[in-house]
Design a protein around this motif. Structure first.
Motif, PDB file in Angstrom:
ATOM      1  N   UNK A   6     -12.775  35.441  -4.677  1.00  0.00           N
ATOM      2  CA  UNK A   6     -12.232  34.415  -5.268  1.00  0.00           C
ATOM      3  C   UNK A   6     -11.646  34.827  -6.710  1.00  0.00           C
ATOM      4  N   UNK A   7     -10.353  34.412  -6.927  1.00  0.00           N
ATOM      5  CA  UNK A   7      -9.777  34.939  -8.074  1.00  0.00           C
ATOM      6  C   UNK A   7     -10.077  33.875  -9.115  1.00  0.00           C
ATOM      7  N   UNK A   8     -10.508  34.663 -10.182  1.00  0.00           N
ATOM      8  CA  UNK A   8     -10.213  33.628 -11.900  1.00  0.00           C
ATOM      9  C   UNK A   8      -8.946  32.707 -11.756  1.00  0.00           C
ATOM     10  N   UNK A   9      -9.252  32.156 -12.795  1.00  0.00           N
ATOM     11  CA  UNK A   9      -7.739  31.228 -12.598  1.00  0.00           C
ATOM     12  C   UNK A   9      -7.299  31.822 -13.806  1.00  0.00           C
ATOM     13  N   UNK A  10      -7.537  32.390 -14.766  1.00  0.00           N
ATOM     14  CA  UNK A  10      -6.926  33.755 -15.780  1.00  0.00           C
ATOM     15  C   UNK A  10      -8.381  33.201 -16.362  1.00  0.00           C
ATOM     16  N   UNK A  11      -7.317  34.106 -17.647  1.00  0.00           N
ATOM     17  CA  UNK A  11      -7.734  34.746 -19.191  1.00  0.00           C
ATOM     18  C   UNK A  11      -7.284  34.002 -20.465  1.00  0.00           C
ATOM     19  N   UNK A  12      -8.716  34.390 -21.619  1.00  0.00           N
ATOM     20  CA  UNK A  12      -8.060  33.233 -22.984  1.00  0.00           C
ATOM     21  C   UNK A  12      -8.581  34.806 -23.700  1.00  0.00           C
ATOM     22  N   UNK A  13      -7.388  34.888 -25.123  1.00  0.00           N
ATOM     23  CA  UNK A  13      -8.236  35.334 -26.030  1.00  0.00           C
ATOM     24  C   UNK A  13      -8.009  33.763 -26.888  1.00  0.00           C
ATOM     25  N   UNK A  14      -8.513  34.034 -27.822  1.00  0.00           N
ATOM     26  CA  UNK A  14      -8.950  32.771 -28.705  1.00  0.00           C
ATOM     27  C   UNK A  14      -8.461  32.773 -30.590  1.00  0.00           C
ATOM     28  N   UNK A  15      -8.246  34.346 -31.548  1.00  0.00           N
ATOM     29  CA  UNK A  15      -7.994  34.397 -32.356  1.00  0.00           C
ATOM     30  C   UNK A  15      -7.288  36.232 -31.753  1.00  0.00           C
ATOM     31  N   UNK A  16      -6.040  36.079 -32.627  1.00  0.00           N
ATOM     32  CA  UNK A  16      -6.210  34.952 -33.850  1.00  0.00           C
ATOM     33  C   UNK A  16      -5.421  33.556 -33.281  1.00  0.00           C
ATOM     34  N   UNK A  17      -4.806  33.564 -32.716  1.00  0.00           N
ATOM     35  CA  UNK A  17      -4.631  32.205 -31.819  1.00  0.00           C
ATOM     36  C   UNK A  17      -4.653  31.921 -30.530  1.00  0.00           C
ATOM     37  N   UNK A  18      -4.335  30.384 -29.800  1.00  0.00           N
ATOM     38  CA  UNK A  18      -4.626  30.326 -28.141  1.00  0.00           C
ATOM     39  C   UNK A  18      -4.131  31.514 -27.660  1.00  0.00           C
TER      40      UNK A  18
END
Length: 392
Positions: free
Chosen positions: A114-126
């Motif tokens: 199964x594939x994840x829904x996506x990825x995120x980075x939080x800094x310096x902003x979302x």
């Protein structure tokens, strides 16, 4: 936890003498810590006590976001840049409606196939990307940090009247502070960034379901945050079992984790420090109430009134919850931090690097206190920041 261990614990309780009950409490806490630390695996597995992960999830364990009982903290990414570990992305409209495809939360991991829904980075902003369709019209994305857990379990012991006596939604005393309780169908909320959960047990069950993808009697969702549109997720096996109340996590297991979290106590406040006097003088303590009374008359460290306050546009990310506006937040408890201030981020979304930056984003009902802070001398600002950073 497998069946024989559960039976052994039950038999132990039957044979305990009253003077040995402390040992029973300690045993409960030890079992709870083992569950808290457990790395869950996908179903089906030969060991039913450890399977049921996901299929979509944000963490494999409670410690993934709350290592050693702490909360979100700074880490260094593979590219050498700073980011936040223990943060998640929440989706929603101002009225609390979630995204029809992604649900409540961006799930950044998944079981094999199964594939994840996506990825995120939080800094310096979302910044985030989605593996599927775009968010529905009107759905916003907001960051939520995992809080430290020290001292939080004691909020279970705070009676409703202790919370309600500070509520002033009509601002009768004209001080600009209009705190209100989050009155849910289950009672008055105490836990979560918007006080959505009444008890610690409720909060733990919600975290298992949404962050790890494990069902329980309180959150009977074996596919976690997977929506009906995510058909590939729904087609995978789950780990529900008769041995665990027909779910992946039993009520007893939730209770053991409660017992462990109750051992994570907050330290006493250094009330006589110069920073404490400044904290009180500019009105911070009007909402960040230093102590709350419990049902048995104790005073527990709190630094919160457990009420919702409108914090103005700077802290409004557009993601509300049922009955709670996107600009409303439960007063964040300032207790329980064990990390050095330079390893922490502040506010619900980690958008502030320091106490001073966090205060600068306070608006709405906190605007007057923010203005008083900005008028302080540099020395008094430093004293207040040192005081807040030192709360344990």
């Amino acid at each position: 936890m497998n069946g024989w261990l559960r039976i052994s614990i039950a038999l132990l309780f039957v044979t305990l003498a009253p003077e040995d009950m402390l040992r029973a409490d300690q045993l409960d806490a030890a079992v709870g810590k083992a569950l808290f630390d457990r790395q869950w695996i996908p179903a089906p597995a030969s060991t039913k006590a450890t399977d049921g992960l996901g299929p979509l999830f944000s963490s494999r364990s409670c410690t993934g976001c709350h290592s050693r009982g702490e909360g979100a903290h700074l880490v260094t990414r593979d590219d050498g840049q700073a980011d936040i570990s223990g943060a998640v992305v929440r989706f929603g409209k101002g009225d609390g409606t979630t995204d029809p495809f992604y649900g409540l939360q961006l799930q950044t991991d998944a079981v094999p196939t199964l594939m994840p829904e996506g990825q995120a980075r939080f800094l310096p902003g979302l910044k985030y990307n989605l593996a599927g369709p775009a968010l529905a019209d009107g759905v916003h994305a907001g960051v939520r940090l995992a809080p430290p857990l020290f001292g939080r379990a004691a909020f279970d012991d705070v009676p409703d009247e202790e919370i309600l006596k500070r509520a002033d939604p009509g601002d009768r005393n004209a001080d600009g502070i209009k705190g209100r309780a989050n009155v849910t169908a289950q009672g008055i909320g105490r836990y979560g960034w918007k006080a959505a959960h009444v008890t610690l047990n409720d909060q733990v069950a919600h975290a298992f379901a949404i962050d790890i993808g494990l069902s329980s009697p309180k959150m009977p969702f074996p596919y976690g945050d997977c929506t009906k549109l995510e058909t590939a997720c729904l087609a995978l096996p789950n780990g529900e079992s008769p041995e665990f109340d027909g779910r992946e996590i039993s009520s007893a297991m939730l209770g053991y984790i409660d017992s462990y979290l109750k051992t994570l106590r907050a330290a006493s406040d250094a009330a006589n420090s110069p920073g404490a006097a400044v904290f009180g003088a500019i009105g911070c303590a009007s909402c960040h109430v230093q102590t709350l009374a419990t049902r048995d008359g104790r005073q527990i460290p709190a630094f919160t009134d457990l009420l919702l306050h409108d914090m103005g546009p700077s802290l409004d990310d557009g993601v509300g919850e049922p009955g709670v506006k996107s600009s409303e937040w439960r007063t964040a408890p300032l207790i329980g931090h064990r990390l050095p201030s330079e390893q922490r981020r502040f506010l619900h979304d980690g958008s502030a690097a320091t106490v001073e930056e966090a205060i600068g984003k306070h608006g709405g009902e906190a605007e007057h206190s923010r203005n008083l802070f900005e008028a302080l001398s540099p020395d008094d600002k430093r004293r207040l920041a040192e005081y807040v950073n030192g709360l344990r």
